[in-house]
Enzyme design. Structure first.
Site, PDB file in Angstrom:
ATOM      1  CB  CYS A 163     -42.568 -25.882  34.566  1.00  0.00           C
ATOM      2  SG  CYS A 163     -43.315 -25.846  32.924  1.00  0.00           S
ATOM      3  CB  CYS A 209     -47.904 -19.492  32.376  1.00  0.00           C
ATOM      4  SG  CYS A 209     -46.617 -19.572  33.655  1.00  0.00           S
TER       5      CYS A 209
HETATM    6  N1  LIG Z   1     -41.133 -19.126  32.860  1.00  0.00           N
HETATM    7  C1  LIG Z   1     -41.345 -19.659  34.215  1.00  0.00           C
HETATM    8  C2  LIG Z   1     -41.212 -21.169  34.262  1.00  0.00           C
HETATM    9  C3  LIG Z   1     -42.228 -21.898  33.500  1.00  0.00           C
HETATM   10  C4  LIG Z   1     -43.637 -21.686  33.920  1.00  0.00           C
HETATM   11  C5  LIG Z   1     -44.504 -22.689  33.166  1.00  0.00           C
HETATM   12  N2  LIG Z   1     -44.835 -22.265  31.831  1.00  0.00           N
HETATM   13  C6  LIG Z   1     -45.690 -23.149  33.946  1.00  0.00           C
HETATM   14  O1  LIG Z   1     -46.572 -23.752  33.295  1.00  0.00           O
HETATM   15  O2  LIG Z   1     -45.719 -22.992  35.174  1.00  0.00           O
HETATM   16  C7  LIG Z   1     -40.267 -19.131  35.126  1.00  0.00           C
HETATM   17  O3  LIG Z   1     -39.167 -18.859  34.658  1.00  0.00           O
HETATM   18  O4  LIG Z   1     -40.549 -19.051  36.328  1.00  0.00           O
END
Ligand SMILES: N[C@@H](CCC[C@H](N)C(=O)O)C(=O)O
Length: 287
Positions: free
Chosen positions: A76, A223
């Site tokens: 994350c 993300c």
């Molecule tokens: N939803 C993603 C994990 C989180 C990603 C995050 N928002 C980022 O900034 O990298 C997953 O389940 O892989």
């Protein structure tokens, strides 16, 4: 009875990616998926970042990452920058080495924000993972929509500590109904661990516009790991240079796929929104 009652937490965001930071480096409790969901119901987040005591001598903490639905991720990027904002002063350091279930990530201060070294990407179909060999991972054999007129197709797939599928589009990603498309692809049997889905429009050799449906969290304003996956995939396809600005609904991230060691660096801002404290009633049904 949950051990989280009366614990403090921070509500932050990484360019609009909604993050809750919880420090359990005293080793007093281990968060369950049900507790993560209970927190999300009261303090909505995209990811809950939980810090535990280090498991390796050279690391500063072990970090678990929970999505809104209680599922866990190995990476994350935005959340790691938020953790850095909080934990660097606590640790008395300007550099942190954090271990997740799948990765080692290094974070350093960078102006008003932080630069996170997300490590090297992985591209083999078994590493993404995919359920089968779907061809060249720069553009796999997958399409979404009517067979004779797919809406999107041939995504690049990358693992950044978590699985990503990047679809290349020729117009603004906001033109697509990602809220409908996202969950259908997230749960496609080709992706046995589900997948984060990105729509990427290449504007120039150093600029991409991105919109993301996140595994376990849905549409998010940013993300970080998706931005990293997209930058790497763009370089592999010859679309951009190794340093690229990624514009997401919540703001910009600067990504570099470093040639010297193949690591992916992400730089961006963070924001503290408020401090909070859990109460026992939040977890009444989180047995
Ligand atoms: N939803 C993603 C994990 C989180 C990603 C995050 N928002 C980022 O900034 O990298 C997953 O389940 O892989």
């Amino acid at each position: 009875m949950s051990g989280l009652g009366n614990r403090p937490y921070l509500k932050m965001n990484g360019i609009g990616n909604e993050i809750v930071v919880l420090d359990l480096t005293d080793g007093s409790h281990a968060v369950t998926p049900a507790e993560a969901r209970a927190i999300a119901a009261r303090e909505p987040f995209d990811q809950l970042m939980v810090l535990y005591p280090p498991q390796k001598a050279e690391t500063d903490a072990f970090m678990r990452i929970f999505n809104t639905d209680g599922s866990q991720s190995g990476a994350c990027g935005n959340g790691t920058r938020c953790v850095s904002w909080y934990f660097m002063p606590v640790a008395g350091k300007d550099r942190l080495l954090l271990q997740t279930p799948t990765s080692l990530v290094e974070s350093r201060r960078a102006g008003q924000g932080f630069t996170v070294d997300m490590g090297p990407p992985e591209f083999e179909w078994q590493q993404i993972p995919l359920a089968r060999d779907a061809g060249d991972t720069k553009a796999i054999d997958f399409s979404f929509g009517p067979v004779d007129a797919p809406i999107i197709q041939a995504p690049s797939v990358v693992n950044m500590g978590n699985p990503h599928a990047v679809f290349w589009v020729d117009s603004d990603p906001a033109d697509y109904d990602l809220g409908t498309i996202g969950p259908q692809i997230e749960h496609d049997p080709l992706f046995p661990e589900r997948v984060n889905i990105s729509l990427a429009e290449v504007r120039s050799r150093d600029h991409i516009v991105l919109r993301v449906w996140e595994r376990g969290a849905g549409l998010t304003r940013a993300c970080g790991s998706a931005a990293c996956a997209t930058a790497v995939a763009a370089v592999r396809l010859g679309k951009t240079e190794r340093k690229v600005r990624i514009t997401l609904p919540g703001g910009d991230l600067l990504i570099e796929w470093r040639e010297s060691d193949g690591h992916v660096l992400m730089t961006g801002a963070v924001e503290l929104e408020h401090e909070g404290r859990f109460t026992a009633d939040w977890f009444a049904d989180a047995a």
